[in-house]
Design an enzyme around this catalytic site. Structure first.
Site, PDB file in Angstrom:
ATOM      1  N   ARG A   1      28.305  24.785   2.155  1.00  0.00           N
ATOM      2  CA  ARG A   1      28.462  23.391   1.753  1.00  0.00           C
ATOM      3  C   ARG A   1      29.451  22.679   2.667  1.00  0.00           C
ATOM      4  NH1 ARG A   1      29.884  24.222  -4.390  1.00  0.00           N
ATOM      5  NH2 ARG A   1      30.199  21.945  -4.302  1.00  0.00           N
TER       6      ARG A   1
ATOM      7  N   ARG B   1       0.806  -1.221   0.000  1.00  0.00           N
ATOM      8  CA  ARG B   1       0.000   0.000   0.000  1.00  0.00           C
ATOM      9  C   ARG B   1       0.839   1.271   0.000  1.00  0.00           C
ATOM     10  NH1 ARG B   1      -4.086  -1.426   4.803  1.00  0.00           N
ATOM     11  NH2 ARG B   1      -2.435  -2.930   5.274  1.00  0.00           N
TER      12      ARG B   1
ATOM     13  N   THR C   1       2.470 -14.011  11.260  1.00  0.00           N
ATOM     14  CA  THR C   1       3.271 -13.431  12.345  1.00  0.00           C
ATOM     15  C   THR C   1       3.845 -14.501  13.266  1.00  0.00           C
ATOM     16  OG1 THR C   1       1.194 -13.107  13.546  1.00  0.00           O
ATOM     17  CG2 THR C   1       2.083 -11.216  12.339  1.00  0.00           C
TER      18      THR C   1
ATOM     19  N   LYS D   1       8.806  -0.862   2.750  1.00  0.00           N
ATOM     20  CA  LYS D   1       8.042  -0.035   3.686  1.00  0.00           C
ATOM     21  C   LYS D   1       8.851   0.347   4.912  1.00  0.00           C
ATOM     22  CE  LYS D   1       4.782  -1.751   6.394  1.00  0.00           C
ATOM     23  NZ  LYS D   1       3.478  -2.214   6.946  1.00  0.00           N
TER      24      LYS D   1
END
Length: 485
Positions: free
Chosen positions: A344, A19, A85, A26
């Site tokens: 920088r 998703r 799980t 993820k």
């Protein structure tokens, strides 16, 4: 060492997270300067577990490489097929037992996509588990809306957990329960290992559910309890980018609140963003529209913003940084940066120095009290103390193949529109004339003039641009001048 130190923490991070609609796994999506799984690992470390195992699966090479970078002591176990799980926890424990590690005590299981979970809450779970003598303790939370969550059903007399009922299977009375399962548990290690061997796969998904362990242990006469999280938002899991954004906002709010309570002024928390690794001293001030990232540190009395982005940058006491982008820079005490400056990596501004409007610096060491006020580029340079660099100056450090260094001494005064063609050295107390291109070393106390002699060609515009506006203006000026004689 904690008296309730867990034998192991198992982090479940094998899922794909479809998703998220991303090429990035993820658990590697980041909020506030740390990946989702990185947040969970950091919270787990606060328990000081004997062993910490992360179960990986999807994009395991990427996830393992990331974990090796953020916490080299983490062990990983590979769940090649995501079979639930319960299966994932079994894989994690087998990683330890295969190395000859005998688990006794508590095993804590957490999800790799819950970045708001705190070490404090995990300690509460572990302490409750030990104090109540539970076989398993569920981390629960009371939420405003429990729709879609597994409900925690308790014994009315003892408070023990009798079941976790999924929303679709719950009765109307059970659906009214606002206490939900977080998916985070503390188990007795030996009982967990035994129960995992009894978990069945005769369900709609054909998977091994970790929650089935609770029923197995309760049926065997063991006590199942729960510890309630103080803030239900801690247990929020991330499944899409909307939830990722919400978690970022909540974590940012938590970080800013902690900073303000420690003595930092954050003028507008709604437009200020910080990473978990940013540090402050009391009486620092952050103005609106600022982002403080990485290992940035802001000292006492310093002011950052508005509209500045600092990454891995140190801002000294009493310094001011406005409308600035800085990356890997050091800003000394009392220094002034901006507006619209770009610092920088390798920039080191000394005390009370200045990098002013539209100034860019890279790999530059600037001495105390030295000013680079306007429209200049300083790259690969060392500038001594109390020197002034004229406006529109460029340190020409690149010859097309290699970078070269420029040294400007102390108490120098360089003219506007200077080009310092490296490698070159300007001695202490030297001056350079405006418009000069400096290609040779300038001895201390000397004036360097490196520009062509000015030559005026009279009447050029009238001859070359007859009838133009410039020619007409020049003619009118000449007639006016002659009339005044």
């Amino acid at each position: 060492m904690s008296a309730n130190r867990p034998a192991a923490v198992v982090v479940l991070a094998a899922g794909e997270g479809t998703r998220m609609k991303s090429a990035t796994p993820k658990v590697l999506h980041a909020i506030c300067g740390r990946s989702l799984v990185g947040h969970v690992v950091a919270a787990s470390r606060e328990l000081d577990p004997e062993h910490l195992v992360v179960v990986v699966g999807h994009a395991r090479d990427q996830v393992q490489a990331h974990l090796a970078e953020v916490d080299p002591a983490v062990r990983t176990a590979v769940q090649y097929e995501q079979n639930g799980t319960g299966h994932a926890v079994r894989i994690g424990l087998e990683e330890l037992t295969s190395k000859g590690i005998a688990l006794t005590g508590t095993v804590v299981v957490v999800c790799g996509d819950t970045p708001l979970l705190t070490g404090e809450t995990l300690k509460k779970l572990s302490d409750t588990h030990a104090a109540d003598g539970n076989a398993v303790t569920v981390l629960s939370a009371e939420v405003p809306d429990s729709t879609g969550y597994g409900r925690i059903v308790r014994d009315a007399d003892t408070g023990a957990v009798t079941a976790i009922v999924e929303h679709k299977d719950a009765t109307d009375a059970q659906r009214a329960i606002r206490e939900i399962n977080s998916g985070v548990f503390a188990f007795d290690a030996q009982l967990l290992v035994d129960a995992l061997g009894k978990v069945r796969t005769d369900n709609s998904q054909g998977e091994e559910y970790l929650t089935d362990v609770l029923g197995i242990l309760r049926a065997a006469g063991h006590r199942v309890g729960a510890a309630v999280a103080a803030d239900h938002r801690e247990i929020l899991g991330i499944n899409n980018r909307v939830q990722l954004s919400e978690a970022r906002r909540l974590l940012n709010e938590r970080l800013l609140n902690a900073a303000m309570l420690s003595g930092v002024t954050v003028v507008d928390p709604a437009t200020t963003w910080v990473d978990v690794s940013v540090t402050f001293e009391p009486d620092a001030t952050v103005l609106p529209g600022s982002q403080l990232l990485g290992s940035t540190h802001v000292a006492s009395g310093a002011e950052v913003g508005p509209n500045s982005r600092l990454t891995d940058t140190t801002v000294g006491a009493g310094a001011s940084v406005s409308f600035t982008v800085a990356d890997g820079a050091k800003v000394g005490p009392g220094a002034t940066v901006g507006p619209y400056a770009y610092l920088r990596p390798g920039t080191d501004l000394g005390p009370k120095s200045k990098a002013g409007a539209y100034v860019e610096m890279k790999n530059a060491q600037v001495g105390e009290g030295t000013k680079v006020p306007h429209l200049s580029y300083v790259g690969d340079a060392t500038i001594g103390e109390y020197t002034n660099i004229g406006a529109a100056s460029v340190f020409v450090n690149y010859d097309g193949e290699a970078k070269h260094h420029t040294t400007v001494g102390a108490h120098c005064r360089t003219g506007s529109d200077n080009m310092f063609v490296a490698p070159v050295t300007i001695g202490d107390g030297a001056y350079t004339a405006a418009g000069s291109v400096i290609t040779k070393d300038v001895p201390p106390g000397s004036l360097a003039v490196a520009r062509g002699q000015q030559r005026n060609i009279e009447g050029w515009v009238a001859r070359k641009r007859p009838g133009s506006a410039a020619a007409q203006a020049a003619s009118a000026a000449r007639q006016e001048s002659e009339g005044e004689r």
